[in-house]
Design a protein around this motif. Sequence first.
Motif, mmCIF file in Angstrom:
data_model
loop_
_atom_site.group_PDB
_atom_site.id
_atom_site.type_symbol
_atom_site.label_atom_id
_atom_site.label_comp_id
_atom_site.label_asym_id
_atom_site.label_seq_id
_atom_site.Cartn_x
_atom_site.Cartn_y
_atom_site.Cartn_z
ATOM 1 N N ILE A 70 0.880 -1.169 0.000
ATOM 2 C CA ILE A 70 0.000 0.000 0.000
ATOM 3 C C ILE A 70 0.916 1.217 0.000
ATOM 4 N N LEU A 71 0.988 1.892 -1.134
ATOM 5 C CA LEU A 71 1.841 3.062 -1.315
ATOM 6 C C LEU A 71 1.038 4.296 -0.933
ATOM 7 N N VAL A 72 1.609 5.150 -0.084
ATOM 8 C CA VAL A 72 0.878 6.299 0.459
ATOM 9 C C VAL A 72 1.661 7.585 0.183
ATOM 10 N N ASP A 73 0.936 8.585 -0.309
ATOM 11 C CA ASP A 73 1.527 9.913 -0.468
ATOM 12 C C ASP A 73 0.486 10.956 -0.079
ATOM 13 N N ASP A 74 0.943 12.179 0.121
ATOM 14 C CA ASP A 74 0.027 13.229 0.546
ATOM 15 C C ASP A 74 -0.769 13.802 -0.614
ATOM 16 N N VAL A 75 -0.113 14.125 -1.729
ATOM 17 C CA VAL A 75 -0.779 14.791 -2.843
ATOM 18 C C VAL A 75 -0.464 14.058 -4.148
ATOM 19 N N LEU A 76 -1.486 13.780 -4.928
ATOM 20 C CA LEU A 76 -1.299 13.253 -6.282
ATOM 21 C C LEU A 76 -1.534 14.394 -7.246
ATOM 22 N N MET A 77 -0.463 14.781 -7.936
ATOM 23 C CA MET A 77 -0.583 15.877 -8.882
ATOM 24 C C MET A 77 -0.278 15.343 -10.282
ATOM 25 N N SER A 78 0.984 15.308 -10.692
ATOM 26 C CA SER A 78 1.329 14.871 -12.047
ATOM 27 C C SER A 78 1.412 13.355 -12.173
ATOM 28 N N GLY A 79 1.675 12.663 -11.062
ATOM 29 C CA GLY A 79 1.871 11.214 -11.094
ATOM 30 C C GLY A 79 3.343 10.824 -11.168
ATOM 31 N N ARG A 80 4.212 11.781 -11.349
ATOM 32 C CA ARG A 80 5.644 11.478 -11.495
ATOM 33 C C ARG A 80 6.276 10.966 -10.194
ATOM 34 N N THR A 81 5.838 11.473 -9.064
ATOM 35 C CA THR A 81 6.345 10.974 -7.777
ATOM 36 C C THR A 81 5.955 9.513 -7.590
ATOM 37 N N ILE A 82 4.732 9.165 -7.936
ATOM 38 C CA ILE A 82 4.267 7.792 -7.793
ATOM 39 C C ILE A 82 5.029 6.869 -8.734
ATOM 40 N N ARG A 83 5.275 7.311 -9.962
ATOM 41 C CA ARG A 83 6.056 6.519 -10.912
ATOM 42 C C ARG A 83 7.444 6.251 -10.363
ATOM 43 N N ALA A 84 8.079 7.265 -9.803
ATOM 44 C CA ALA A 84 9.415 7.100 -9.226
ATOM 45 C C ALA A 84 9.378 6.140 -8.040
ATOM 46 N N ALA A 85 8.346 6.249 -7.205
ATOM 47 C CA ALA A 85 8.211 5.359 -6.047
ATOM 48 C C ALA A 85 8.045 3.907 -6.492
ATOM 49 N N MET A 86 7.248 3.687 -7.520
ATOM 50 C CA MET A 86 7.058 2.327 -8.019
ATOM 51 C C MET A 86 8.360 1.761 -8.571
ATOM 52 N N ASN A 87 9.148 2.578 -9.243
ATOM 53 C CA ASN A 87 10.457 2.118 -9.726
ATOM 54 C C ASN A 87 11.333 1.662 -8.564
ATOM 55 N N GLU A 88 11.339 2.435 -7.482
ATOM 56 C CA GLU A 88 12.151 2.059 -6.324
ATOM 57 C C GLU A 88 11.612 0.795 -5.661
ATOM 58 N N ILE A 89 10.302 0.682 -5.537
ATOM 59 C CA ILE A 89 9.703 -0.517 -4.938
ATOM 60 C C ILE A 89 10.120 -1.765 -5.712
ATOM 61 N N PHE A 90 10.142 -1.695 -7.029
ATOM 62 C CA PHE A 90 10.530 -2.853 -7.838
ATOM 63 C C PHE A 90 11.999 -3.207 -7.669
ATOM 64 N N ASP A 91 12.821 -2.285 -7.213
ATOM 65 C CA ASP A 91 14.217 -2.609 -6.895
ATOM 66 C C ASP A 91 14.315 -3.514 -5.674
ATOM 67 N N PHE A 92 13.243 -3.603 -4.877
ATOM 68 C CA PHE A 92 13.216 -4.441 -3.683
ATOM 69 C C PHE A 92 12.469 -5.762 -3.929
#
Length: 146
Positions: A70-92
């Motif tokens: 369950i990925l949590v962030d405060d604000v969803l605006m462009s979606g670029r932060t979420i894309r970056a977070a998903m890339n990092e999650i897949f590294d694990f």
Amino acid sequence: MPKKSITNPIVVGIHSGGVWVAEKILAHIPTDEPLSTLDITFYRDDFSRMGLHPKVKQTVLPSTEDRHVILVDDVLMSGRTIRAAMNEIFDFGRPASISLAILYDLQQTELPIHADAVGEVIRLSSTQRIKLSGPHPLTGSVVESS
């Protein structure tokens, strides 16, 4: 859309506001896992524009292999932060699923990303932004940009 059956998920907050929101969510999620955190600084597509001295915080994340996240962030605006977070999650590891929980959805996404759980949808003018303060108490407000 049918609800997912998720057991013992990993709750992951994106620094800093997402971590504050994730702390609140974790209190209501049945899981044995402690709060995980992500610093996506080096995964951002605009990292080279940010300069050489970013404020980096610690990523604390167990293996995500075949786990529900369950990925949590405060604000969803462009979606670029979420894309970056998903890339990092897949590294694990390769997760079984990633669900996105957002406190504020500004509905301005540039990427095909949507939240599974949204606290509030907000429409801002070009001169406004969201300011989150916290973590105790956690508050959000709309402020005029300078």
